[in-house]
Design a protein around this motif. Sequence first.
Motif, PDB file in Angstrom:
ATOM      1  N   TYR A 139       1.906  -2.297  -9.066  1.00  0.00           N
ATOM      2  CA  TYR A 139       1.664  -1.356  -7.969  1.00  0.00           C
ATOM      3  C   TYR A 139       0.946  -0.091  -8.425  1.00  0.00           C
ATOM      4  O   TYR A 139       0.237   0.533  -7.625  1.00  0.00           O
ATOM      5  N   GLY A 140       1.123   0.265  -9.691  1.00  0.00           N
ATOM      6  CA  GLY A 140       0.545   1.515 -10.144  1.00  0.00           C
ATOM      7  C   GLY A 140      -0.877   1.412 -10.631  1.00  0.00           C
ATOM      8  O   GLY A 140      -1.680   2.321 -10.421  1.00  0.00           O
ATOM      9  N   LEU A 161       2.571   5.882  -3.147  1.00  0.00           N
ATOM     10  CA  LEU A 161       3.621   6.719  -3.716  1.00  0.00           C
ATOM     11  C   LEU A 161       3.440   6.878  -5.223  1.00  0.00           C
ATOM     12  O   LEU A 161       3.454   7.993  -5.757  1.00  0.00           O
ATOM     13  N   LEU A 162       3.268   5.772  -5.921  1.00  0.00           N
ATOM     14  CA  LEU A 162       3.140   5.833  -7.380  1.00  0.00           C
ATOM     15  C   LEU A 162       1.903   6.627  -7.787  1.00  0.00           C
ATOM     16  O   LEU A 162       1.948   7.435  -8.717  1.00  0.00           O
ATOM     17  N   ARG A 213       0.828  -1.211   0.000  1.00  0.00           N
ATOM     18  CA  ARG A 213       0.000   0.000   0.000  1.00  0.00           C
ATOM     19  C   ARG A 213       0.863   1.263   0.000  1.00  0.00           C
ATOM     20  O   ARG A 213       0.489   2.283  -0.594  1.00  0.00           O
ATOM     21  N   ASP A 214       2.016   1.199   0.665  1.00  0.00           N
ATOM     22  CA  ASP A 214       2.928   2.350   0.649  1.00  0.00           C
ATOM     23  C   ASP A 214       3.433   2.617  -0.769  1.00  0.00           C
ATOM     24  O   ASP A 214       3.488   3.770  -1.222  1.00  0.00           O
ATOM     25  N   ALA A 235       1.734  10.104 -10.238  1.00  0.00           N
ATOM     26  CA  ALA A 235       1.325   9.903 -11.632  1.00  0.00           C
ATOM     27  C   ALA A 235      -0.074   9.305 -11.690  1.00  0.00           C
ATOM     28  O   ALA A 235      -0.506   8.606 -10.766  1.00  0.00           O
ATOM     29  N   SER A 236      -0.763   9.588 -12.781  1.00  0.00           N
ATOM     30  CA  SER A 236      -2.083   8.991 -13.002  1.00  0.00           C
ATOM     31  C   SER A 236      -1.908   7.558 -13.509  1.00  0.00           C
ATOM     32  O   SER A 236      -0.809   7.155 -13.917  1.00  0.00           O
ATOM     33  N   ALA A 237      -3.018   6.803 -13.510  1.00  0.00           N
ATOM     34  CA  ALA A 237      -2.960   5.429 -14.012  1.00  0.00           C
ATOM     35  C   ALA A 237      -2.508   5.400 -15.464  1.00  0.00           C
ATOM     36  O   ALA A 237      -1.719   4.537 -15.867  1.00  0.00           O
TER      37      ALA A 237
END
Length: 206
Positions: free
Chosen positions: A184-185, A153-154, A148-149, A158-160
């Motif tokens: 993760y993103g 952060l990502l 989750r961290d 930045a957007s998906a």
Amino acid sequence: MSAAEDTIVRNRSLQAEWYGEPLGERVRRLLDRLGLSQSGLAGVLGLSAPMLSQLMSGQRAKISNPAVLHRLMAVEELAADPGFAELPAARVKERLAEIRAESAPTTSGLRVPTGDRAPGAAPGAAAPERAPDGRAPGVRARAEAGARDVQALLREVASAGEIEEAAALLADRYPDLAEALRVYGTGRTGEAEAHFAQTVLRAPIR
């Protein structure tokens, strides 16, 4: 034999040990059975096409994301179904879309580290904070917190769409990094937790 050829021979041998046979043979059977392109199957598995190509050719040995292996086995199960040949094309497409949306329920078959030191931590590093009952936090809790961290952060920077675009740019030269960005993103939280447990904690989620 060149160093590159030696690496391919070694990787194919490792694949046979880990997966029962080289991945190229498993994947080519699926492509023939399903009538999919290599790029199409990569999309179902949640891999970039270059990453799948490297796994098939033996340039890479391991499927590092447990969710990808989970999906590969689900696709194989679909293709091996005795009634597959009678399935309408629309139903096959629908089932492949369902598999693409699946994530691995847990990782498995990995060694659980012992002792209080966090996996990968240097000797003498501080032990993980303990719960009030005196027990070290479980792998699941650590994986949830870590994943989750990284996700936070990502998604803060930045957007998906931007993350997916960056992953596409990196996929040819740095497929592992591209995969991590996607997991993760833009991926599901459960998939990120399973990936974090396997690649960072080196332990299955219990």
